[in-house]
Enzyme design. Structure first.
Site, short mmCIF file in Angstrom:
data_model
loop_
_atom_site.label_atom_id
_atom_site.label_comp_id
_atom_site.label_asym_id
_atom_site.label_seq_id
_atom_site.Cartn_x
_atom_site.Cartn_y
_atom_site.Cartn_z
N THR A 33 0.83 -1.20 0.00
CA THR A 33 0.00 0.00 0.00
C THR A 33 0.87 1.25 0.00
O THR A 33 2.00 1.25 0.49
CB THR A 33 -0.94 0.02 1.22
N GLY A 34 0.33 2.31 -0.58
CA GLY A 34 1.04 3.58 -0.61
C GLY A 34 2.34 3.53 -1.36
O GLY A 34 3.33 4.16 -0.96
N THR A 85 3.41 4.60 -4.40
CA THR A 85 3.60 5.42 -5.59
C THR A 85 4.91 6.20 -5.58
O THR A 85 5.28 6.82 -6.57
CB THR A 85 2.44 6.42 -5.76
N SER A 86 5.64 6.15 -4.46
CA SER A 86 6.90 6.87 -4.39
C SER A 86 7.73 6.35 -3.22
O SER A 86 7.25 5.53 -2.43
CB SER A 86 6.66 8.38 -4.21
N GLY A 87 8.94 6.81 -3.13
CA GLY A 87 9.78 6.58 -1.97
C GLY A 87 10.10 5.14 -1.67
O GLY A 87 10.32 4.31 -2.56
N SER A 128 8.34 3.24 12.20
CA SER A 128 9.26 4.38 12.14
C SER A 128 10.10 4.39 13.39
O SER A 128 9.62 4.06 14.49
CB SER A 128 8.49 5.70 12.04
N TYR A 132 2.38 11.42 15.26
CA TYR A 132 3.00 10.48 14.33
C TYR A 132 3.69 9.34 15.08
O TYR A 132 3.49 8.16 14.75
CB TYR A 132 4.01 11.21 13.45
#
Length: 244
Positions: free
Chosen positions: A12-13, A15-17, A138, A151
């Site tokens: 998921t997620g 599209t970059s990085g 993270s 976060y």
């Protein structure tokens, strides 16, 4: 032999990085990847960058209906999931406790905690016995840096998920682990104050920022048979910045 030959992976997620780098590596290692993103244009660009053995599904994991649609597409087109990387995330920058609003709280927890939970729940019927779930955490979850209150807490929740899901899913042999990057050189640094990138690099015991591929290779380890006896852990990939 490729480490993920014949496997189906959902990221998921991506599209970059870091997640896009992971998707590219998984395809190189033999997987068919299903990637998600909130914006069709960025999703199409990511699919083109990966090039083959990739399916793009537009959607926001913060919306349960979108996650259900993702599960429906995977069920119809591929039939199963062998690796699930829950990477979609949201964050706020330099928002101390007095600055947090209901909107910013809900935006971050809605994706990082609620979105991750329902992504795993809705895809669970498609997960193969012995599948691997990788939750992207993270290093912030282990720190107390100012301005990261929402976060960091949202990523700490993923550590709890990995523990409880490891026991919840043990009968099916499904492994659940957290991968926690920190001090990684991503395009996000371009949006931060001048000099911040070099300041962070100076704090890393290895003397540099990490590369996106170094997160991808760690994700590959957790996704593959190389980590067949690894479950319930939080794997920091941070050059030592959060360890010493």
């Amino acid at each position: 032999m490729a480490k993920l030959s014949g496997k189906v992976a959902v990221i998921t997620g991506a599209t970059s990085g870091l997640a896009l780098a992971t998707a590219k590596l998984f395809v190189a290692e033999g997987a068919h990847v299903v990637i998600t993103g909130r914006r069709q244009e960025q999703l199409d660009a990511a699919v083109a960058a990966i090039g083959h053995e990739v399916t793009g599904v537009v959607g926001d994991v913060g919306e349960v209906a979108h996650v259900v649609r993702l599960a429906d597409v995977v069920a119809a087109e591929l039939g199963r999931v062998d690796v699930l990387v829950a990477s979609a995330g949201a964050w706020t920058w330099n928002e101390r406790i007095g600055d947090v609003t209901e909107e910013s709280f809900d935006a971050v927890f809605g994706v990082n905690v609620r979105g991750t939970f329902f992504t795993v729940q809705k895809l669970l019927p498609l997960l193969s016995d012995g599948a691997s779930i990788v939750l992207i955490g993270s290093g912030a979850a282990e720190k107390g840096d100012p301005g990261t209150t929402i976060y960091a807490a949202s990523k700490a929740a993923l550590r709890s998920f990995a523990r409880t899901w490891t026991t919840d899913l043990k009968e099916r042999g499904i492994r659940v682990n957290v991968l926690s990057p920190a001090a990684i050189d991503t395009p996000a640094f371009a949006n931060l104050p001048p000099g911040f990138r070099d300041q962070i690099a100076s704090l890393v015991p290895l003397g540099r920022l990490g590369a996106e591929r170094e997160i991808a290779t760690a994700a590959l380890f957790l996704a593959s048979v190389d980590s067949s006896f690894v479950s319930g852990i939080d794997l920091p990939v941070d050059g030592g910045i959060g360890q010493v």
